[in-house]
Design a protein around this motif. Structure first.
Motif, mmCIF file in Angstrom:
data_model
loop_
_atom_site.group_PDB
_atom_site.id
_atom_site.type_symbol
_atom_site.label_atom_id
_atom_site.label_comp_id
_atom_site.label_asym_id
_atom_site.label_seq_id
_atom_site.Cartn_x
_atom_site.Cartn_y
_atom_site.Cartn_z
ATOM 1 N N ASN A 154 0.327 -4.122 3.828
ATOM 2 C CA ASN A 154 -0.488 -2.914 3.944
ATOM 3 C C ASN A 154 0.105 -1.935 4.955
ATOM 4 N N TRP A 155 0.547 -2.479 6.102
ATOM 5 C CA TRP A 155 1.136 -1.611 7.124
ATOM 6 C C TRP A 155 2.402 -0.942 6.587
ATOM 7 N N GLU A 156 3.183 -1.657 5.792
ATOM 8 C CA GLU A 156 4.417 -1.083 5.239
ATOM 9 C C GLU A 156 4.106 0.084 4.303
ATOM 10 N N LYS A 157 3.000 -0.045 3.546
ATOM 11 C CA LYS A 157 2.603 1.043 2.654
ATOM 12 C C LYS A 157 2.104 2.248 3.448
ATOM 13 N N ILE A 158 1.284 1.967 4.455
ATOM 14 C CA ILE A 158 0.685 3.055 5.235
ATOM 15 C C ILE A 158 1.724 3.743 6.117
ATOM 16 N N TYR A 159 2.765 2.990 6.510
ATOM 17 C CA TYR A 159 3.816 3.537 7.380
ATOM 18 C C TYR A 159 4.466 4.770 6.760
ATOM 19 N N THR A 160 4.549 4.804 5.438
ATOM 20 C CA THR A 160 5.198 5.935 4.759
ATOM 21 C C THR A 160 4.311 7.173 4.746
ATOM 22 N N MET A 161 3.035 7.010 5.107
ATOM 23 C CA MET A 161 2.094 8.137 5.137
ATOM 24 C C MET A 161 1.787 8.449 6.602
ATOM 25 N N GLU A 162 2.563 9.327 7.201
ATOM 26 C CA GLU A 162 2.509 9.549 8.648
ATOM 27 C C GLU A 162 1.109 9.931 9.133
ATOM 28 N N GLU A 195 -8.932 1.240 3.008
ATOM 29 C CA GLU A 195 -9.075 0.955 1.583
ATOM 30 C C GLU A 195 -8.705 2.175 0.749
ATOM 31 N N ALA A 196 -9.112 3.376 1.206
ATOM 32 C CA ALA A 196 -8.771 4.613 0.477
ATOM 33 C C ALA A 196 -7.258 4.849 0.505
ATOM 34 N N CYS A 197 -6.635 4.609 1.641
ATOM 35 C CA CYS A 197 -5.172 4.783 1.754
ATOM 36 C C CYS A 197 -4.438 3.844 0.802
ATOM 37 N N LEU A 198 -4.886 2.611 0.747
ATOM 38 C CA LEU A 198 -4.216 1.622 -0.094
ATOM 39 C C LEU A 198 -4.415 1.929 -1.564
#
Length: 246
Positions: free
Chosen positions: A194-202, A239-242
């Motif tokens: 999850n952190w890897e996915k969110i990392y791309t969305m600064e 949850e919305a970010c993912l």
């Protein structure tokens, strides 16, 4: 003929037996486990240390430990010591771990469950945290901040789980503590993913870190309602970010 009946002919009292030392020791240790002071996987103090703290004999301590082991609360490893058994985690985690491999919807269900638990944990922690709890939460939050500044994702994922687990511990609700630990054990690799996915969305990455700060502040203010709302907003945002990332 009298109808009067004496108490002695009605009550069946048994002689009082003094409690065994080992029973008292076992009850104290059991209370530490149930209250979350001793957590699943924690190592118990050595026999010598227990003898010194409790001011009892070593045979009494050994007998108490054997009783707790027989009850399935602790176990011993040769040459390593005695540990709190994580029986609940094993019971819950194994079937779910197998289910998650082939069923993404099951993962969504687990995240939904985590959402509810963390709202409760934040609310209870705000109301019940002791000074020791607050010190641990502060330490975990600072570690999370440090990992965030380094942009070390594996470290940040681990620090994230540790921060939330400290909040659960501060709830002083034994069921909530054990369930939260079980879910984190289950979601270990998922949290990093999850952190890897969110990392791309600064923007999202920074927002989530700010939300951790809001939860932290709410708990330290002692406001259960605000703490619960902050936890809700945090999990709902993740949850919305993912969903967006997927």
């Amino acid at each position: 003929m009298t109808l009067h009946t004496t108490w002695s002919s009605i009550m069946q009292l048994q002689p009082i037996k003094p409690a065994r030392l080992s029973d008292s020791i076992a009850e104290q240790l059991k209370a530490q486990i149930l209250n979350g002071v001793l957590k699943p996987g924690d190592k118990l103090p050595a026999e010598r240390e227990l003898v010194d703290q409790l001011k009892v004999s070593r045979p009494s301590v050994r007998e108490a430990l054997l009783k707790l082991e027989a009850q399935g609360l602790i176990y011993s490893r040769q040459g390593e010591g005695t540990f709190v058994l994580d029986a609940l985690s094993a019971t819950i985690t194994n079937p779910l771990a197998n289910l998650l491999k082939d069923n993404p919807q099951a993962l969504s269900d687990v995240m939904e469950c985590r959402h509810g638990l963390e709202e409760l944990a934040a609310s209870y922690a705000a109301a019940r945290a002791t000074e020791i709890d607050r010190a641990i939460i502060r330490e975990r939050f600072l570690a999370l901040q440090a990992a965030h500044e380094k942009r070390d994702l594996p470290l940040e994922a681990k620090a994230d789980a540790a921060f939330h687990m400290a909040i659960a511990d501060a709830s002083h609700n034994v069921a909530l503590i054990h369930l939260t630990q079980s879910l984190f054990d289950l979601l270990g690799d998922v949290v990093l993913s999850n952190w890897e996915k969110i990392y791309t969305m600064e923007e999202s990455y920074q927002a989530i870190h700010a939300q951790h700060g809001e939860i932290y502040e709410a708990i330290f203010s002692g406001d259960s309602t605000v703490a619960r709302h902050a936890a809700h907003e945090h999990l709902a945002y993740i949850e919305a970010c993912l969903r967006g990332a997927n």
